[in-house]
Design an enzyme around this catalytic site. Structure first.
Site, PDB file in Angstrom:
ATOM      1  CB  THR A 238      -0.985  -0.065   1.169  1.00 45.78           C
ATOM      2  OG1 THR A 238      -1.523  -1.267   1.081  1.00 45.78           O
ATOM      3  CG2 THR A 238      -1.580   1.182   1.165  1.00 45.78           C
ATOM      4  CB  CYS A 326      32.827   6.939  13.191  1.00 43.52           C
ATOM      5  SG  CYS A 326      33.549   6.609  14.613  1.00 43.52           S
TER       6      CYS A 326
END
Ligand code: PLP
Length: 400
Positions: A238, A326
């Site tokens: 949907t 990181c």
């Protein structure tokens, strides 16, 4: 003190006009676009209007060339996996070493699991594609070429239209990740050889979790997500109606502002670079000075860790990014800058400043005020800097 946001390549603020456009679609117009009754019909009409707004932004020939997805990552995955399925007698992929992880990690996975052979094409010092290596990798075994329109870390723009022509000569499908380019630089797909293009809502002042994949009429396509017949059976599920409406509005606004914003934002960016290069010795602007997004600046500061710079900038109320992920405290240098072979001393000190239409001249002033002191303080603590200073004894700026 107002916080300054210069990390617009990571995500952007949703434009208030986008929010206004979305809100009625949570409550008033809550119908399912596929329903046959009036609740569905009004929503279906709005979803189509949004598709036309995207068509305009991309200069596409038909609105039904636009498929809504959950974002840039899904669009990228759908494009590559579709091509492998649609051209089953071909099992090679050509891409670059500087793509977004949405392409790179998928390609690495496909290679590791033996589903495809992948050519990762290198780049030069400014991040431009190695055209000879690209030509050499093309053959009739290639199912799909995926090369990004603009790089998210450096802003370097690939000449994708020409690259698509070359792919076409070998019968390969051509996909481009235009998540950073869409809304920032003009795009016209109508007469191009580009078969597929990805974009994402939250990189152009739209909501997160919504994106689109352009698939040229006639280009072969196999769905990633199967289910109902939404999106002409090319993407089941949907429709995320409020987000779709928001994406359409964001596309309309981006197109409306583009001509003016390109110049305005470039001026801000260039002013920042000029001031930083003047005031901070030993720094390099990464990326292609000529073919680059106007909003992106990637500056590498030798002998400093980018994470330390970002921490101190953040304390001064300036949000920027290193552009690379990181992981648990250990900094892996950016795969993009590594591929560009920027000098080792600068590899760990890159900071990306990315502007948007929300930024103003005072934002640049704040960075220029804070940055030289931050870099100087950090360098004073670095033994490598002390050595480098002794060796060069003049600390002239290094220009890329
Ligand atoms: C942000 C980004 C993506 C991922 O888009 P999402 O909508 O966050 O999934 C893909 N490619 C590039 C170049 C990006 O900058």
């Amino acid at each position: 003190m107002k916080a300054i946001y210069l990390d617009n390549n990571a995500t952007t603020r949703v434009d208030p006009a986008v929010v206004d456009a979305m809100l009625p679609f949570f409550t008033e117009h809550f119908g399912n676009a596929s329903s046959a009754h009036s609740f569905g019909a009004e929503v279906g009409t709005a979803v189509k209007a949004a598709r036309q707004q995207l068509q305009q932004l991309l200069g596409a020939a038909h609105d039904h060339e636009i498929i809504y997805t959950s974002g840039g990552t899904e669009s990228d995955n759908a494009a590559i996996l579709s091509a492998l399925e649609a051209l089953p007698d071909r099992n090679e992929i050509v891409t670059s070493k500087v793509e977004h992880p949405a392409i790179l990690s998928l390609c690495e996975h496909l290679e590791k699991t033996g589903r495809a052979k992948v050519h990762f094409i290198g780049v030069d010092k400014v991040g431009q594609l190695d055209i000879d290596a690209y030509r050499a990798a093309l053959s009739d075994k290639v199912a799909v070429v995926s090369l990004m329109w603009a790089n998210n870390e450096t802003g370097t723009i690939f000449p994708v239209e020409g690259l698509a022509e070359l792919a076409k000569e070998h019968g390969a499908l051509f996909h481009t990740d235009a998540v950073q380019a869409a809304g920032k630089t003009p795009i016209s797909l109508k007469d191009s050889a580009i078969d597929m293009l990805s974009l994402s809502g939250h990189k152009l002042h739209g909501p997160k979790g919504i994106g689109a994949l352009y698939v040229k009429k006639g280009a072969r396509f196999k769905p990633l997500i199967r289910g109902g017949h939404q999106e002409r059976a090319r993407r089941g599920g949907t429709e995320n109606v409020p987000a779709i409406i928001g994406l359409g509005k964001a596309a309309e606004l981006a197109l409306q502002h583009m001509a003016e914003e390109q110049g305005r934002v470039r001026e801000l960016r260039d002013r920042l670079e000029k001031a930083v290069l003047q005031r901070v010795p030993n720094c390099i602007v990464n990326g292609d000075r000529h073919d680059r997004l106007p909003n992106t600046s990637n500056i590498a500061f030798e002998y400093v860790e980018s994470e330390a710079i970002l921490l101190h900038l953040n304390r001064s109320g300036v949000a920027a990014s290193s552009g690379s992920a990181c992981t648990s405290g250990s900094m892996e240098p950016s795969h993009v800058l590594k591929a560009m072979e920027i000098p080792e001393a600068a590899l760990h000190g890159a900071v990306r400043f990315s502007f948007s239409r929300d930024n103003v001249a005072e934002d640049v002033d704040r960075v220029v005020e804070a940055l030289p002191g931050v870099v100087e303080k950090l360098r004073e603590m670095s033994p490598f800097w002390a050595d480098a200073e002794k060796k060069t004894n003049d600390s002239k700026p290094v220009f890329a």
